[in-house]
Design a protein around this motif. Structure first.
Motif, PDB file in Angstrom:
ATOM      1  N   ARG A  99       0.915  -1.077  -0.065  1.00 28.84           N
ATOM      2  CA  ARG A  99       0.047  -0.003  -0.078  1.00 28.84           C
ATOM      3  C   ARG A  99       0.880   1.094   0.006  1.00 28.84           C
ATOM      4  N   MET A 100       2.232   1.163   0.069  1.00 27.55           N
ATOM      5  CA  MET A 100       2.959   2.244   0.349  1.00 27.55           C
ATOM      6  C   MET A 100       3.105   2.678  -0.927  1.00 27.55           C
ATOM      7  N   ARG A 101       3.097   4.053  -1.224  1.00 28.16           N
ATOM      8  CA  ARG A 101       3.307   4.893  -2.506  1.00 28.16           C
ATOM      9  C   ARG A 101       4.509   5.528  -2.512  1.00 28.16           C
ATOM     10  N   PRO A 102       5.155   6.008  -3.490  1.00 29.65           N
ATOM     11  CA  PRO A 102       6.602   6.543  -3.479  1.00 29.65           C
ATOM     12  C   PRO A 102       6.714   7.796  -2.707  1.00 29.65           C
ATOM     13  N   ALA A 103       5.767   8.474  -2.542  1.00 34.33           N
ATOM     14  CA  ALA A 103       5.926   9.823  -1.490  1.00 34.33           C
ATOM     15  C   ALA A 103       5.902   9.127  -0.133  1.00 34.33           C
ATOM     16  N   ASP A 104       5.064   8.134   0.238  1.00 35.15           N
ATOM     17  CA  ASP A 104       5.386   7.572   1.688  1.00 35.15           C
ATOM     18  C   ASP A 104       6.656   7.175   1.890  1.00 35.15           C
ATOM     19  N   ALA A 105       7.303   6.294   1.151  1.00 38.62           N
ATOM     20  CA  ALA A 105       8.656   5.737   1.138  1.00 38.62           C
ATOM     21  C   ALA A 105       9.513   6.892   1.410  1.00 38.62           C
ATOM     22  N   ARG A 106       9.487   8.149   0.483  1.00 33.97           N
ATOM     23  CA  ARG A 106      10.079   9.263   0.864  1.00 33.97           C
ATOM     24  C   ARG A 106      10.110   9.791   2.041  1.00 33.97           C
ATOM     25  N   ALA A 107       8.864   9.931   2.586  1.00 30.35           N
ATOM     26  CA  ALA A 107       8.724  10.495   3.960  1.00 30.35           C
ATOM     27  C   ALA A 107       9.155   9.461   5.130  1.00 30.35           C
ATOM     28  N   GLY A 108       9.299   8.201   4.846  1.00 27.09           N
ATOM     29  CA  GLY A 108       9.736   7.395   5.623  1.00 27.09           C
ATOM     30  C   GLY A 108      11.261   7.419   5.926  1.00 27.09           C
ATOM     31  N   MET A 109      11.803   7.483   4.797  1.00 27.79           N
ATOM     32  CA  MET A 109      13.255   7.707   4.557  1.00 27.79           C
ATOM     33  C   MET A 109      13.797   8.999   5.216  1.00 27.79           C
ATOM     34  N   LEU A 110      13.196   9.920   4.883  1.00 27.04           N
ATOM     35  CA  LEU A 110      13.783  11.179   5.423  1.00 27.04           C
ATOM     36  C   LEU A 110      13.674  11.171   7.060  1.00 27.04           C
ATOM     37  N   ALA A 125      23.469   1.566   4.049  1.00 27.35           N
ATOM     38  CA  ALA A 125      23.198   0.737   2.995  1.00 27.35           C
ATOM     39  C   ALA A 125      21.810   0.274   2.910  1.00 27.35           C
ATOM     40  N   GLU A 126      21.046   0.922   2.226  1.00 27.48           N
ATOM     41  CA  GLU A 126      19.423   0.469   2.128  1.00 27.48           C
ATOM     42  C   GLU A 126      19.239  -0.609   1.121  1.00 27.48           C
ATOM     43  N   MET A 127      18.292  -1.285   1.403  1.00 24.40           N
ATOM     44  CA  MET A 127      17.599  -2.207   0.388  1.00 24.40           C
ATOM     45  C   MET A 127      15.934  -1.926   0.497  1.00 24.40           C
ATOM     46  N   TYR A 128      15.526  -1.227  -0.682  1.00 22.18           N
ATOM     47  CA  TYR A 128      14.192  -0.899  -0.648  1.00 22.18           C
ATOM     48  C   TYR A 128      13.400  -0.528  -1.647  1.00 22.18           C
ATOM     49  N   ALA A 129      12.242  -0.536  -1.946  1.00 20.15           N
ATOM     50  CA  ALA A 129      11.570  -0.192  -3.069  1.00 20.15           C
ATOM     51  C   ALA A 129      11.561   1.264  -3.290  1.00 20.15           C
ATOM     52  N   VAL A 145      24.147   7.419   1.207  1.00 17.85           N
ATOM     53  CA  VAL A 145      23.366   6.271   1.018  1.00 17.85           C
ATOM     54  C   VAL A 145      23.970   5.172  -0.218  1.00 17.85           C
ATOM     55  N   LEU A 146      24.056   3.987   0.208  1.00 21.33           N
ATOM     56  CA  LEU A 146      24.323   3.102  -0.971  1.00 21.33           C
ATOM     57  C   LEU A 146      22.616   2.169  -1.030  1.00 21.33           C
ATOM     58  N   ILE A 147      22.243   2.706  -2.250  1.00 22.22           N
ATOM     59  CA  ILE A 147      20.627   1.868  -2.315  1.00 22.22           C
ATOM     60  C   ILE A 147      20.548   0.781  -3.239  1.00 22.22           C
ATOM     61  N   ALA A 148      20.025  -0.182  -2.791  1.00 21.50           N
ATOM     62  CA  ALA A 148      19.740  -1.317  -3.688  1.00 21.50           C
ATOM     63  C   ALA A 148      18.408  -1.727  -3.760  1.00 21.50           C
ATOM     64  N   PRO A 149      17.779  -1.197  -4.906  1.00 20.51           N
ATOM     65  CA  PRO A 149      16.298  -1.303  -5.045  1.00 20.51           C
ATOM     66  C   PRO A 149      15.959  -2.751  -4.884  1.00 20.51           C
ATOM     67  N   ALA A 150      14.946  -3.261  -3.995  1.00 20.38           N
ATOM     68  CA  ALA A 150      14.613  -4.665  -3.745  1.00 20.38           C
ATOM     69  C   ALA A 150      13.808  -5.217  -4.826  1.00 20.38           C
ATOM     70  N   TYR A 151      14.091  -6.411  -5.054  1.00 16.30           N
ATOM     71  CA  TYR A 151      13.246  -7.281  -6.031  1.00 16.30           C
ATOM     72  C   TYR A 151      13.154  -8.696  -5.644  1.00 16.30           C
ATOM     73  N   PHE A 152      12.035  -9.141  -5.913  1.00 19.53           N
ATOM     74  CA  PHE A 152      11.417 -10.516  -5.344  1.00 19.53           C
ATOM     75  C   PHE A 152      10.745 -11.164  -6.565  1.00 19.53           C
TER      76      PHE A 152
END
Length: 438
Positions: A99-110, A125-129, A145-152
């Motif tokens: 249910r998380m939108r891109p703006a939600d992830a941004r707010a959580g990361m901030l 070192a972040e792993m997230y969508a 930040v080292l960002i690893a876009p997560a995939y499944f």
């Protein structure tokens, strides 16, 4: 900065291999945000006229390096907190994240960046969508930040498209970009139990072409370990067979390992992110830290996500690492304060394959934390033996004593408060996002 700035401190911990304590020392930071000198004040090179000088009253250390995090999960803190890992993921976390939108992830990361910076954690070192929005938040806060876009391999997902998208991003912007090279792009295959071997092989090939780091969960639970051993020998053995041990690899957790597994990781120069708090909360176990370190594996510290820990305090992870190592071995010398400090700084950076952060030395980025010694944690003052000073820092003071923080020489925390982001505003935005997601 337009000129070199000199920082004076009565004690500087450069995080060199011997964990030196430099007394009456200075750190010079050039206009590009890199360190030009770290050493005794009386042998420092002359400064140009008009160069700014900052006099600190406490201890100057490198910024801490969080080697494994899912910081946007500040929105999910406390969710499903009494469930084991797989049920926690399947019943609580993954439905909320859907249910998380891109703006939600941004707010959580901030909000996560605000928390980490206040604690002196300058790199995560972040792993997230929603990775681009996670990066935006880190840049706004001034974090590294080292960002690893997560995939499944999940219904509705397409891991091939996800891998292709990461490659296009790297090809467009490079592996590192942003002010002070604050961003590094990585591949984020979630784990061997959420992806088929073919996805791991494709990841290994694509990462090798670009020299990119692969960030993956490894042998975190008993169930994962048992299942993978039955099919492939072990998680590290599967990583070897799919080619992931041939490139840069960061293994998060690495709890359930045999001696031969550890030998595989050591031979491949794999970095490990040790997450004692999360592993304890989820009853996953504790990594064989003594054996990993004895095999010369670079083991850093990670908080994991703030929904499985439930904070982003790397000093606390250092304390837990020391305690659990001693309990696991019945040896009070199993992991000392100096070892834990290096795990949180230089060794953590090495686990990420980075030599430009985690230590105060010429050529490195000036990611630094100023630790106040005015509180009760340093009742004996600074005029104690070096080992005593480091013990007080790691066992007693930690995040509570962080006063000021710089990333690439730029102030991001002053007197305990973030200066590029208003903490109260970030909290309110995250609260609104959490209400939608949960």
């Amino acid at each position: 900065m337009s000129l070199t700035r000199r920082f004076f401190a009565p004690a500087v911990l450069p995080a060199d291999p011997s964990c030196s304590v430099l007394r009456d020392a200075v750190v010079d930071v050039g206009p590009d945000g890199r360190i030009t000198y770290c050493g005794a004040a009386d042998t420092a090179p002359p400064l140009p006229d008009g160069a700014p000088r900052t006099r600190l009253t406490g201890i100057l250390t490198p910024g801490l390096v969080n080697t494994h995090a899912h910081s946007p999960m500040t929105l999910l803190r406390g969710l499903g907190s009494d469930l084991p890992l797989l049920r926690w993921l399947q019943e609580a976390i993954w439905p909320a994240e859907a249910r998380m939108r891109p703006a939600d992830a941004r707010a959580g990361m901030l909000l996560g960046c605000v928390e980490m910076l206040r604690f002196g954690v300058t790199t995560s070192a972040e792993m997230y969508a929603h990775a681009e929005h996670v990066v935006e938040a880190a840049l706004e806060a001034g974090s590294r930040v080292l960002i690893a876009p997560a995939y499944f391999d999940l219904p509705g997902g397409d891991w091939r498209a996800d891998i292709d998208a990461i490659g296009r991003w790297m090809d467009a912007d490079g592996l590192r970009f942003g002010p002070g090279d604050r961003v590094e792009l990585c591949y984020g295959p979630h784990s061997t139990y959420t992806l088929p071997p073919e996805a791991l092989r494709v990841t290994a090939q694509e990462a090798a072409q670009r020299g990119a780091l692969v960030h993956i969960h490894v042998a975190e639970t008993v169930a994962e370990d048992v299942t993978t051993r039955e099919k492939f020998g072990s998680v590290p053995q599967l990583l070897k067979e799919t080619g992931l041990l041939d490139g840069r690899l960061l293994a998060a957790h690495a709890v359930h390992l045999s001696d031969s597994d550890i030998a595989l990781l050591a031979a491949a120069d794999v970095g490990v992110a040790h997450c004692p708090g999360s592993n304890a909360k989820l009853a996953s176990g504790t990594a064989p830290l003594r054996a990993l370190r004895a095999a010369s594996v670079n083991v850093g510290l990670g908080t994991d996500g703030p929904a499985s820990n439930d904070d982003l305090d790397l000093w606390e992870e250092a304390r837990l690492a020391m305690m659990f190592a001693r309990l696991a071995t019945a040896d009070p010398l199993a992991l000392g304060a100096e070892d834990a400090f290096l795990m949180a700084t230089a060794v953590g950076a090495a686990a990420l394959g980075r030599t430009d952060i985690g230590a105060l030395r010429a050529g490195n980025w000036a990611d630094m934390a100023h630790i106040s010694v005015d509180g009760p944690y340093f009742a004996a003052g600074l005029d104690v033996e070096d080992s005593h000073l480091v013990a007080n820092l790691m066992w007693a003071a930690g995040s509570r004593a962080v006063n000021d923080v710089w990333v690439a020489g730029e102030p991001v925390v002053v007197d305990g408060e973030t200066v590029r982001v208003d903490g109260t505003t970030a909290l309110h935005a995250a609260a609104e996002a959490a209400a939608r997601v949960i």
